[in-house]
Design an enzyme around this catalytic site. Sequence first.
Site, PDB file in Angstrom:
ATOM      1  N   GLU A 191     -45.605 -20.004  -0.903  1.00  0.00           N
ATOM      2  CA  GLU A 191     -44.727 -19.436   0.132  1.00  0.00           C
ATOM      3  C   GLU A 191     -43.661 -18.509  -0.466  1.00  0.00           C
ATOM      4  O   GLU A 191     -42.453 -18.771  -0.358  1.00  0.00           O
ATOM      5  CB  GLU A 191     -44.076 -20.548   0.962  1.00  0.00           C
ATOM      6  CG  GLU A 191     -45.073 -21.295   1.823  1.00  0.00           C
ATOM      7  CD  GLU A 191     -44.427 -22.308   2.767  1.00  0.00           C
ATOM      8  OE1 GLU A 191     -43.264 -22.680   2.536  1.00  0.00           O
ATOM      9  OE2 GLU A 191     -45.088 -22.719   3.727  1.00  0.00           O
ATOM     10  N   GLU A 349     -52.115 -24.962   4.656  1.00  0.00           N
ATOM     11  CA  GLU A 349     -51.412 -26.221   4.922  1.00  0.00           C
ATOM     12  C   GLU A 349     -51.471 -26.437   6.427  1.00  0.00           C
ATOM     13  O   GLU A 349     -50.928 -25.651   7.197  1.00  0.00           O
ATOM     14  CB  GLU A 349     -49.945 -26.135   4.464  1.00  0.00           C
ATOM     15  CG  GLU A 349     -49.812 -25.940   2.964  1.00  0.00           C
ATOM     16  CD  GLU A 349     -48.367 -25.897   2.488  1.00  0.00           C
ATOM     17  OE1 GLU A 349     -47.450 -26.247   3.261  1.00  0.00           O
ATOM     18  OE2 GLU A 349     -48.151 -25.484   1.335  1.00  0.00           O
TER      19      GLU A 349
HETATM   20  C1  GAL Z   1     -44.371 -25.928   3.225  1.00  0.00           C
HETATM   21  C2  GAL Z   1     -44.533 -25.879   1.713  1.00  0.00           C
HETATM   22  C3  GAL Z   1     -45.056 -27.199   1.172  1.00  0.00           C
HETATM   23  C4  GAL Z   1     -44.276 -28.326   1.736  1.00  0.00           C
HETATM   24  C5  GAL Z   1     -44.291 -28.277   3.239  1.00  0.00           C
HETATM   25  C6  GAL Z   1     -43.507 -29.402   3.858  1.00  0.00           C
HETATM   26  O1  GAL Z   1     -43.572 -24.907   3.682  1.00  0.00           O
HETATM   27  O2  GAL Z   1     -45.427 -24.868   1.339  1.00  0.00           O
HETATM   28  O3  GAL Z   1     -44.971 -27.203  -0.210  1.00  0.00           O
HETATM   29  O4  GAL Z   1     -42.997 -28.249   1.246  1.00  0.00           O
HETATM   30  O5  GAL Z   1     -43.738 -27.066   3.664  1.00  0.00           O
HETATM   31  O6  GAL Z   1     -42.161 -29.300   3.646  1.00  0.00           O
END
Ligand code: GAL
Length: 711
Positions: A191, A349
């Site tokens: 990110e 994700e």
């Molecule tokens: C996303 C990030 C992950 C994890 C997730 C939950 O933005 O890429 O590494 O932190 O949020 O907080």
Amino acid sequence: MKNKKTLYSFSIVAATLLITLASCNTTPVSAQAKSCKAEVQPVNPPDRPILVGADYYPEHWPEERWETDIKLMKDAGFNVVRLAEFSWIYMEPTEGQYEFDWLDDVLDLLARYDIYAIICTPTAVMPAWLAQKYPDALATKADGTRIVWGGRKNNCFSTGTYRLLSERITRAMAEHFKDNPVVIGWQTDNEFGGTDCRCSICRTEFQDWLRKKYGTLDKLNQAWGNHFWGLEFTTWGEITVPDNRVGRWASSNPSACLDWQRFTSWLNIRFQKDQIDIIREICPHHFVTHNLMPFHKGINYYEFTKDLDFVSFDNYPIWGAKRPKISYRAAAAADFMRGLKQKNFLIMEQTAGPHGWSSLQRNPWPGEIRLFCYQQLAHGADGQIWFRWRTCTAGREQYWHGILGHDGKPLRRYKEAAQVAKEYRKLDEHLKGTTVRSDVAIIYDYDTVWALQIQPGYPANNFEDVMRRYYDALFRAGVNADFIPTCADFSKYKLVLAPDLYVLRDKVANNLNDFVKKGGTLFTDCRVGVKDENNLCHPRTLPGLLSKALGIRIEEYSAVADKVEYKVSGTDGFPGSFTAKHYVDWVTPENASTLARYEGEWHLKPFAALTKNTYGKGKAWYAGTVIKEDAFYDQLIKNLLEDAAIHPLIKPPLGVEVSIRQGNGQKLLFVINHTEEQQTVSVPVGTELLTGKTTDGPITLNTFEVAVIKL
Ligand code: GAL
């Protein structure tokens, strides 16, 4: 974690590398390739099924557990994991000494269970030794102090030290994993999106970037309008980092702020490109992607994603909602991500459980995480990876839940994830070669997004909210939309929406005029064309170069104080009574007809709230205010679709989403019930692929149920 030691020593003389670095490309992205076209690799080659899996952190668990995890993944039907984005310290525990054996062991296990791996460059978290030894790697905040090490995403993107160390770990990883058959591709960092560092190196880089962009100080002074307040520079070294705080106390020149935003975006792009060049050189057979954030404002994603094979993004649709609601934003995010390269994408994700860093958000209800997957699939996802496999027991994300809870047991969410993975196997063949094709485009322009952040014009103005008024109405009408940059070919579309297109280059205005002249339907609204590309106001009566196409003149305009509302009523072609708020253009129709006008306020009586003009073979619409009711936007979209001769296949009931993927001789209709109630939808003749049933007429969808109908 038990580490076996294989040490790869790199003897690097920092000075030599600094010399290498000095010769790196520093061309501003804005001055690089202007084309919107990019050669891309599809997410999945023909022989690879749709990806489905989990973000896996073996370094959080004892080695003895790894096989249990991977076997459970296999049983669930998973075929991919993402690994290592926060494990720099475990791969380079001391500077220049690399340890990959632990990751090799994980990859061996994955190979045994036929699961692919996407590995990440780990630069989102610098090891403690790095911060200690090279303090200039840490970003400097606006108050001049350095970020204190102890979290993540805290590096300066200009400093040679961090860039070199990033290149070095990337090279070591690429060399090590290049021939491992389990590895199919890479995610860069995690990110990208910051850090707005204000150190002296960033300041010098900014000066260099400006020198490349403008060539002479005269040009820069002119472009920024530095005659205002007498802010002319007489040497490049005088240029400071602007105060780009949002809101009324920001005092820096808006033109300087816009260039600073472009510059910081470019710093991220350059940093990523350095890693990508290494991966491409050593692992030309691997894909490279990055996990983007929906509508994140820090980076120009059109420029950023040119270097990637395909886009990935992180989908977290549950934020603060008390109960499930229609996730318009996740649909818009998917369309936006697809638009970046005009290609399908991967969810890197995917929401797997309740979120939270300090407090918990709502747990997804039964069927909801499956629904999130189908929503993304319907909009062009070619795979999805749950965040995360197992909820961690330590650290800031203890409450950010994965497929498994802290206890590691395969319970409800695991079963739902397994159901999705197994269903995807039924869809594989049908999805191949399909994507979303749309007759409707929404212009999403970073200069506009940034310039509105710097000066919203009226307090409630931000691009995402404005765009969503129209996007959500399209969703309710059952119509897919593409997001496009201003340099896109508008002629591919029947209807182009250009909401709040605040920064309007003359070339873009002329292209929009041409689009209408040749038969297109254009919609735009208040604040369009106020600024030029330097963030200076155009010295023209609004709507500037669009005046002829829109057939209107705006000599005056006004923000509307909070809680003040005006009545608006539609005319014959646009039925209904509505409420205007936030902002009013005093629109005088010239050739355009008035479709809605203000009631009750004598000072607004002469002006139109909504207009439509015929220009050449096309139509151009303008809304001069912000309307409170969804009904206005629903009516507007209905009229615009009619003008553009776009006929939705289905008019879904509220809360039911419709999307079509097509290509390769296939047409798949996705129907998704976002509501808790049973919904009946009338669909054409086809085969529902999950049940194998034939459709022709009404189908019933229970809570969160989906249908994928092959037409
Ligand atoms: C996303 C990030 C992950 C994890 C997730 C939950 O933005 O890429 O590494 O932190 O949020 O907080």
